[in-house]
Design an enzyme around this catalytic site. Structure first.
Site, PDB file in Angstrom:
ATOM      1  N   ASP A   1       4.375  74.260  53.551  1.00  0.00           N
ATOM      2  CA  ASP A   1       3.217  73.700  52.723  1.00  0.00           C
ATOM      3  C   ASP A   1       3.043  72.669  53.365  1.00  0.00           C
ATOM      4  OD1 ASP A   1       5.470  72.285  51.741  1.00  0.00           O
ATOM      5  OD2 ASP A   1       5.773  73.507  50.321  1.00  0.00           O
TER       6      ASP A   1
ATOM      7  N   GLU B   1       7.960  81.115  54.651  1.00  0.00           N
ATOM      8  CA  GLU B   1       8.425  80.444  53.513  1.00  0.00           C
ATOM      9  C   GLU B   1       6.774  80.956  52.642  1.00  0.00           C
ATOM     10  OE1 GLU B   1       8.719  76.754  52.192  1.00  0.00           O
ATOM     11  OE2 GLU B   1      10.949  77.411  52.258  1.00  0.00           O
TER      12      GLU B   1
ATOM     13  N   GLU C   1       1.092  70.006  48.572  1.00  0.00           N
ATOM     14  CA  GLU C   1       2.017  71.404  48.959  1.00  0.00           C
ATOM     15  C   GLU C   1       1.391  72.398  48.112  1.00  0.00           C
ATOM     16  OE1 GLU C   1       3.511  68.115  48.564  1.00  0.00           O
ATOM     17  OE2 GLU C   1       4.594  67.913  50.070  1.00  0.00           O
TER      18      GLU C   1
ATOM     19  N   HIS D   1      11.787  61.557  48.207  1.00  0.00           N
ATOM     20  CA  HIS D   1      10.225  61.280  49.099  1.00  0.00           C
ATOM     21  C   HIS D   1       8.892  61.463  48.109  1.00  0.00           C
ATOM     22  CE1 HIS D   1      10.144  65.131  50.867  1.00  0.00           C
ATOM     23  NE2 HIS D   1      11.160  65.839  50.504  1.00  0.00           N
TER      24      HIS D   1
ATOM     25  N   ARG E   1       5.489  62.873  47.860  1.00  0.00           N
ATOM     26  CA  ARG E   1       4.394  62.325  47.682  1.00  0.00           C
ATOM     27  C   ARG E   1       3.494  61.782  46.132  1.00  0.00           C
ATOM     28  NH1 ARG E   1       0.187  61.003  51.565  1.00  0.00           N
ATOM     29  NH2 ARG E   1       1.416  61.988  53.193  1.00  0.00           N
TER      30      ARG E   1
ATOM     31  N   HIS F   1      14.863  58.181  53.541  1.00  0.00           N
ATOM     32  CA  HIS F   1      13.053  58.833  54.164  1.00  0.00           C
ATOM     33  C   HIS F   1      12.848  57.519  54.576  1.00  0.00           C
ATOM     34  CE1 HIS F   1       9.111  60.845  54.372  1.00  0.00           C
ATOM     35  NE2 HIS F   1      10.019  61.284  54.524  1.00  0.00           N
TER      36      HIS F   1
HETATM   37  C1  UD1 Z   1       5.840  65.395  54.404  1.00  0.00           C
HETATM   38  C2  UD1 Z   1       5.308  66.290  53.510  1.00  0.00           C
HETATM   39  C3  UD1 Z   1       5.665  67.072  52.913  1.00  0.00           C
HETATM   40  C4  UD1 Z   1       7.271  67.331  53.222  1.00  0.00           C
HETATM   41  C5  UD1 Z   1       8.227  65.821  53.807  1.00  0.00           C
HETATM   42  C6  UD1 Z   1       9.354  66.274  54.147  1.00  0.00           C
HETATM   43  C7  UD1 Z   1       2.985  67.389  53.629  1.00  0.00           C
HETATM   44  C8  UD1 Z   1       1.657  66.598  52.989  1.00  0.00           C
HETATM   45  N1  UD1 Z   1       4.354  65.775  53.426  1.00  0.00           N
HETATM   46  O1  UD1 Z   1       5.845  64.695  53.587  1.00  0.00           O
HETATM   47  O2  UD1 Z   1       5.999  68.457  51.713  1.00  0.00           O
HETATM   48  O3  UD1 Z   1       8.238  67.724  51.591  1.00  0.00           O
HETATM   49  O4  UD1 Z   1       7.670  65.841  54.864  1.00  0.00           O
HETATM   50  O5  UD1 Z   1      10.274  65.318  54.527  1.00  0.00           O
HETATM   51  O6  UD1 Z   1       2.044  67.128  54.557  1.00  0.00           O
HETATM   52  N2  UD1 Z   1       7.462  58.833  58.237  1.00  0.00           N
HETATM   53  C9  UD1 Z   1       8.114  58.286  59.370  1.00  0.00           C
HETATM   54  N3  UD1 Z   1       8.387  58.729  61.104  1.00  0.00           N
HETATM   55  C10 UD1 Z   1       8.847  59.775  60.536  1.00  0.00           C
HETATM   56  C11 UD1 Z   1       8.848  60.580  60.119  1.00  0.00           C
HETATM   57  C12 UD1 Z   1       7.865  59.927  58.546  1.00  0.00           C
HETATM   58  O7  UD1 Z   1       7.969  56.467  59.723  1.00  0.00           O
HETATM   59  O8  UD1 Z   1      10.101  60.627  61.973  1.00  0.00           O
HETATM   60  C13 UD1 Z   1       6.700  56.935  57.826  1.00  0.00           C
HETATM   61  C14 UD1 Z   1       5.734  57.289  58.375  1.00  0.00           C
HETATM   62  O9  UD1 Z   1       4.918  56.218  58.018  1.00  0.00           O
HETATM   63  C15 UD1 Z   1       4.685  58.725  57.485  1.00  0.00           C
HETATM   64  C16 UD1 Z   1       5.344  58.225  56.566  1.00  0.00           C
HETATM   65  O10 UD1 Z   1       6.901  57.832  56.829  1.00  0.00           O
HETATM   66  O11 UD1 Z   1       3.368  57.853  57.528  1.00  0.00           O
HETATM   67  C17 UD1 Z   1       5.465  59.318  55.292  1.00  0.00           C
HETATM   68  O12 UD1 Z   1       5.283  60.586  56.583  1.00  0.00           O
HETATM   69  P1  UD1 Z   1       4.117  62.045  55.957  1.00  0.00           P
HETATM   70  O13 UD1 Z   1       4.642  63.103  57.086  1.00  0.00           O
HETATM   71  O14 UD1 Z   1       2.792  61.638  55.424  1.00  0.00           O
HETATM   72  O15 UD1 Z   1       4.618  62.844  54.434  1.00  0.00           O
HETATM   73  P2  UD1 Z   1       6.061  63.135  54.528  1.00  0.00           P
HETATM   74  O16 UD1 Z   1       6.295  62.371  52.827  1.00  0.00           O
HETATM   75  O17 UD1 Z   1       7.454  62.726  55.066  1.00  0.00           O
HETATM   76  N1  UDP Z   2      17.586  66.215  55.577  1.00  0.00           N
HETATM   77  C1  UDP Z   2      18.062  66.086  56.572  1.00  0.00           C
HETATM   78  N2  UDP Z   2      18.424  64.552  56.893  1.00  0.00           N
HETATM   79  C2  UDP Z   2      18.099  63.805  55.612  1.00  0.00           C
HETATM   80  C3  UDP Z   2      18.040  64.245  54.640  1.00  0.00           C
HETATM   81  C4  UDP Z   2      17.734  66.093  54.279  1.00  0.00           C
HETATM   82  O1  UDP Z   2      18.745  66.349  57.284  1.00  0.00           O
HETATM   83  O2  UDP Z   2      19.153  62.507  55.633  1.00  0.00           O
HETATM   84  C5  UDP Z   2      17.382  67.807  56.223  1.00  0.00           C
HETATM   85  C6  UDP Z   2      18.033  69.040  54.418  1.00  0.00           C
HETATM   86  O3  UDP Z   2      19.258  69.140  54.590  1.00  0.00           O
HETATM   87  C7  UDP Z   2      16.952  70.133  54.258  1.00  0.00           C
HETATM   88  C8  UDP Z   2      15.334  69.238  54.663  1.00  0.00           C
HETATM   89  O4  UDP Z   2      15.747  68.520  55.731  1.00  0.00           O
HETATM   90  O5  UDP Z   2      17.380  71.484  55.396  1.00  0.00           O
HETATM   91  C9  UDP Z   2      14.551  68.531  53.767  1.00  0.00           C
HETATM   92  O6  UDP Z   2      13.539  68.106  54.132  1.00  0.00           O
HETATM   93  P1  UDP Z   2      13.368  67.072  53.171  1.00  0.00           P
HETATM   94  O7  UDP Z   2      13.986  66.796  51.892  1.00  0.00           O
HETATM   95  O8  UDP Z   2      12.636  65.763  53.834  1.00  0.00           O
HETATM   96  O9  UDP Z   2      11.419  68.224  52.731  1.00  0.00           O
HETATM   97  P2  UDP Z   2      11.266  69.039  51.517  1.00  0.00           P
HETATM   98  O10 UDP Z   2      12.332  70.131  51.761  1.00  0.00           O
HETATM   99  O11 UDP Z   2      11.042  68.137  50.225  1.00  0.00           O
HETATM  100  O12 UDP Z   2      10.266  70.014  52.170  1.00  0.00           O
END
Ligand code: UD1
Ligand code: UDP
Length: 391
Positions: free
Chosen positions: A104, A126, A140, A216, A218, A250
């Protein structure tokens, strides 16, 4: 649904971009790669960069395409438009018989839409998770609902997910497979695991109550996240010699700032960088309690017999709540404190929640999904047996 068709091996392009999508798609990509009915290729959008690359390394996946779209504090419109534009060329070049997307995220939605624009069939891994509230989780819930409309094949983790789709009139091409995260979990958990993150080798898992925290989402940005972080700080102060909080934070700057502002300087709080998936799974297996707003952790922890307090107002994963191993703690400081204190202080309350259940999978999800694709393309006589909801 008319039968899908392909000449030669079925060409499947898997598109993913964030950490959880990668963890949950990795075992499926491996399954497809190992079967002769399929020609498998991968495109990562890199909506996440570092957190995605760590997963690709562990599962040894080398994507054929990498859109490298991530930017700091990216907006939903930026992610979606960059993915759509980048995927257009990838799809024109590869012309797959089927595109697979997962879950999602914005990558998921853009991936399904980009494939639809080129009349390429979409398989949704999923599928069917719903809260019924279009703004929770945000964005999502809307992403997965829209992908449900766009997809031709729907791989539901649980029978309840299938029922959700039926309520929306989606009954064709639906398979109950279990969640691929349980397949992944079975490859990462190791007895006597030695952590690469040294601090995790020094924690007294027997003598202390180790609380694993992630947060983490939004929809928790702002006031809810403030309340959650405040609850965590108060918890750490209330139990200085009993509890250790371990929180892999995160990389989102929004989350980093909130976590460090509330939790820096507390001796029994360990704010550490995001963990590799195998580190995370093995840490979870050693923890006492999990407090999280993550979707994936709500699926993994019950399989390991670990109680979970969900730091959200709702969940699209009611199965483990019904099984008694997960409770919704909400996003208010007082209630989170009250519910976590009960589990830390009352062995009876803890025992009631700490039993391993597996409503999300039996480790066979990837095989079922591959079998279902083969069936949908007329390469198998029968669809796979449905996952019963008990692993
Ligand atoms: C995204 C997904 C969310 C999922 C989450 C898993 C959307 C809208 N949201 O949210 O559904 O639960 O990923 O973790 O698709 N960043 C880094 N390095 C990384 C990853 C992220 O620097 O490797 C930082 C960047 O500044 C980025 C911010 O995190 O802009 C947010 O990342 P983003 O993918 O927009 O949102 P998540 O909260 O990670
Ligand atoms: N996870 C990981 N390292 C971390 C935090 C989470 O490998 O520091 C794994 C976790 O075990 C799970 C997945 O990442 O398999 C979940 O991702 P996240 O919480 O970012 O996203 P969500 O499931 O909420 O979409």
């Amino acid at each position: 649904m008319g039968r899908l068709s392909a000449e030669g091996p079925i060409k499947v392009l898997s598109i993913f971009g964030t950490r959880p999508e990668a963890i949950k798609m990795a075992p499926l990509v491996k399954e497809l790669e190992g079967r002769e009915e399929f020609e498998s290729c991968c495109c990562v959008t890199a909506q996440h960069r570092q957190m995605l690359d760590g997963v690709l390394d562990i599962f040894r996946i080398q994507p054929q395409f990498d859109l490298d779209i991530m930017e700091p504090r990216q907006s939903l419109s930026t992610i979606t438009s960059k993915c759509l534009l980048g995927l257009e060329g990838v799809l024109e070049q590869t012309r797959p018989d089927l595109v697979l997307v997962h879950g999602d995220t914005s990558t998921t939605f853009a991936g399904a839409l980009a494939a639809f624009y080129q009349k390429i069939a979409v398989g949704h891994v999923e599928a069917g998770l719903r809260t019924g509230d279009r703004y929770a989780p945000f964005p999502e819930e809307m992403n997965r609902s829209l992908v449900g409309r766009l997809a031709t094949l729907h791989f539901c983790p649980t029978p309840a997910n299938r029922d959700n789709l039926a309520l929306e009139g989606i009954t064709q091409g639906v398979y109950v497979t279990g969640n691929t995260v349980i397949d992944a979990l079975r490859t990462t958990i190791v007895k006597d695991y030695h952590f690469a993150t040294e601090i995790l080798n020094q924690i007294d898992y027997e003598g202390r109550q180790v609380v694993l925290v992630t947060c983490h989402r939004r929809e928790n940005y702002g006031q809810p996240m403030e309340q959650i972080m405040s609850a965590l700080a108060q918890l750490a102060r209330r139990y200085p010699r009993q509890v250790e909080l371990i929180y892999p934070v995160h990389l989102s700057p929004v989350v980093q700032q909130a976590a460090h502002r509330h939790l820096d300087g507390l001796d029994n709080v360990h704010l550490i960088p995001p963990l590799a998936a195998d580190e995370m799974h093995n840490l979870m297996a050693r923890s006492y309690l999990v407090m999280t707003d993550s979707g994936g952790l709500q699926e993994e922890a019950p399989a390991l017999g670990k109680p979970v307090l969900v730091l959200r107002r709702e969940t699209e994963r009611p199965e483990a709540v019904e099984a008694g191993t997960v409770k919704i703690a909400g996003v208010e400081t007082g209630r989170i404190l009250e519910m976590s204190a009960e589990l830390l202080e009352s062995p009876a309350a803890y025992r009631q929640m700490a039993h391993a259940v597996n409503p999300y999978g039996d480790g066979q999800a990837c095989r079922r999904i591959a079998d279902a694709i083969a069936y949908a393309f007329g390469r198998a006589q029968r669809p796979p047996e449905a996952f019963s909801g008990k692993g």
